[in-house]
Write an enzyme that holds these catalytic residues in place. Structure first.
Site, PDB file in Angstrom:
ATOM      1  N   ASN A 122       0.796  -1.221   0.000  1.00 43.58           N
ATOM      2  CA  ASN A 122       0.000   0.000   0.000  1.00 43.58           C
ATOM      3  C   ASN A 122       0.829   1.273   0.000  1.00 43.58           C
ATOM      4  O   ASN A 122       0.339   2.327  -0.410  1.00 43.58           O
ATOM      5  CB  ASN A 122      -0.917  -0.022   1.237  1.00 43.58           C
ATOM      6  N   TYR A 162       2.561   9.427 -11.171  1.00 40.09           N
ATOM      7  CA  TYR A 162       1.623   8.663 -10.344  1.00 40.09           C
ATOM      8  C   TYR A 162       0.723   7.792 -11.225  1.00 40.09           C
ATOM      9  O   TYR A 162       0.538   6.598 -10.964  1.00 40.09           O
ATOM     10  CB  TYR A 162       0.777   9.624  -9.505  1.00 40.09           C
ATOM     11  N   LYS A 221       0.609   3.658 -11.258  1.00 39.25           N
ATOM     12  CA  LYS A 221      -0.579   2.914 -10.865  1.00 39.25           C
ATOM     13  C   LYS A 221      -1.111   2.047 -12.008  1.00 39.25           C
ATOM     14  O   LYS A 221      -1.649   0.963 -11.769  1.00 39.25           O
ATOM     15  CB  LYS A 221      -1.644   3.878 -10.354  1.00 39.25           C
ATOM     16  N   ILE A 239      -9.677   9.347  -1.535  1.00 39.86           N
ATOM     17  CA  ILE A 239     -10.028   8.956  -0.171  1.00 39.86           C
ATOM     18  C   ILE A 239      -9.648  10.078   0.785  1.00 39.86           C
ATOM     19  O   ILE A 239      -8.560  10.662   0.678  1.00 39.86           O
ATOM     20  CB  ILE A 239      -9.305   7.655   0.224  1.00 39.86           C
ATOM     21  N   THR A 280      -8.028  11.279   3.562  1.00 32.96           N
ATOM     22  CA  THR A 280      -6.973  10.884   4.490  1.00 32.96           C
ATOM     23  C   THR A 280      -6.280  12.136   5.014  1.00 32.96           C
ATOM     24  O   THR A 280      -6.404  13.221   4.445  1.00 32.96           O
ATOM     25  CB  THR A 280      -5.925  10.009   3.782  1.00 32.96           C
TER      26      THR A 280
END
Length: 251
Positions: free
Chosen positions: A91, A157, A161, A190, A192
């Site tokens: 992760n 990124y 991914k 998300i 966070t």
């Protein structure tokens, strides 16, 4: 609460915050021995203390996932500490700077790929051998909704991914008959601490608008899907990429 992971050892990289921390707590509640692997050792130890206070089992390991020798040591630590390895949630990751390709800093490009892509290869290289030696198990690689979609000004990124999804499929083909399932999860945006620290409120609202469900996701929602994929409840699921994105990709 079920105990789907009773006495099973699972590594969670980036396990001291956000999605990783949510995975740690859920897996521990379901009986797993969790290795909380994180670059921030103090935060990893705090997460372990929280797990133990709730009656779970966990151990902290400080790791730079972009260093293959450190990753090898992490897997060795898990096996020596708990007697084997059942699974992993790969992760750990970073976002990198925001810039179009023509202006993207080359050093930043390599840093993002080292952390978000190469580390997943390092993790699986050592995890797969340990999991096979322990009798089989499951790996979940944390990709992103940007594992299949593009996103302006995030080339490193997005590239990382996308590659994680492809590598997941290859690993599943190679190891399915050896008792190991490998899947990827693609979270939408998300909510966070990292997001809150790096974006202004108006930017966060802009991200909310991208999700038909009308809000950002919760780390716990990603953890729930991740735990399912790790468990024997998903015994016929491998080589797949599973979205948890509030409808982002349905548009």
């Amino acid at each position: 609460m079920s105990k789907r992971f009773e006495n099973k050892t699972i590594i969670v990289t980036g396990g001291a915050s956000g999605i990783g921390e949510a995975c740690v707590h859920l897996l521990a509640r379901e009986g797993a021995n969790v290795v909380v692997a994180d670059l921030n050792e103090d935060h990893a130890k705090k997460t372990v203390a929280d797990v133990e206070q709730s009656g779970g089992k966990a151990a902290a390991f400080a790791v730079d996932v972009s260093d293959p020798k450190a990753v090898e040591a992490m897997v060795k630590f898990a096996v020596e500490t708990f007697g084997g390895l059942y699974g992993a949630v790969n992760n750990a990751g970073i976002g990198g700077p925001s810039a179009p390709i023509g202006d993207y800093d080359i050093d930043a490009w390599h840093k993002v790929l080292n952390v978000d892509l190469h580390s997943v290869f390092y993790c699986m290289k050592y995890e797969l051998a340990a999991i096979e030696a322990s009798g089989g198990g499951s790996i979940v690689n944390m990709s992103s909704i940007l594992g299949t979609n593009g996103f302006s000004t995030a080339p490193a990124y997005v590239a990382s991914k996308h590659a994680v999804v492809g590598m997941t499929k290859s690993a599943a083909l190679e190891y399915s008959k050896r008792g190991i399932r490998v899947n990827a999860v693609g979270p939408g945006f998300i909510r966070t601490p990292l997001l809150d620290e790096n974006l202004e409120p108006e930017d966060i609202e802009g991200l909310v608008a991208l999700h038909p469900i009308g809000r950002l996701g919760k780390s716990e929602e990603v953890a729930t899907l991740t735990a399912f994929l790790l468990s024997e409840d998903a015994s016929f699921v491998t080589g797949s990429y599973h979205l948890v994105d509030g409808g982002y990709a349905a548009q």
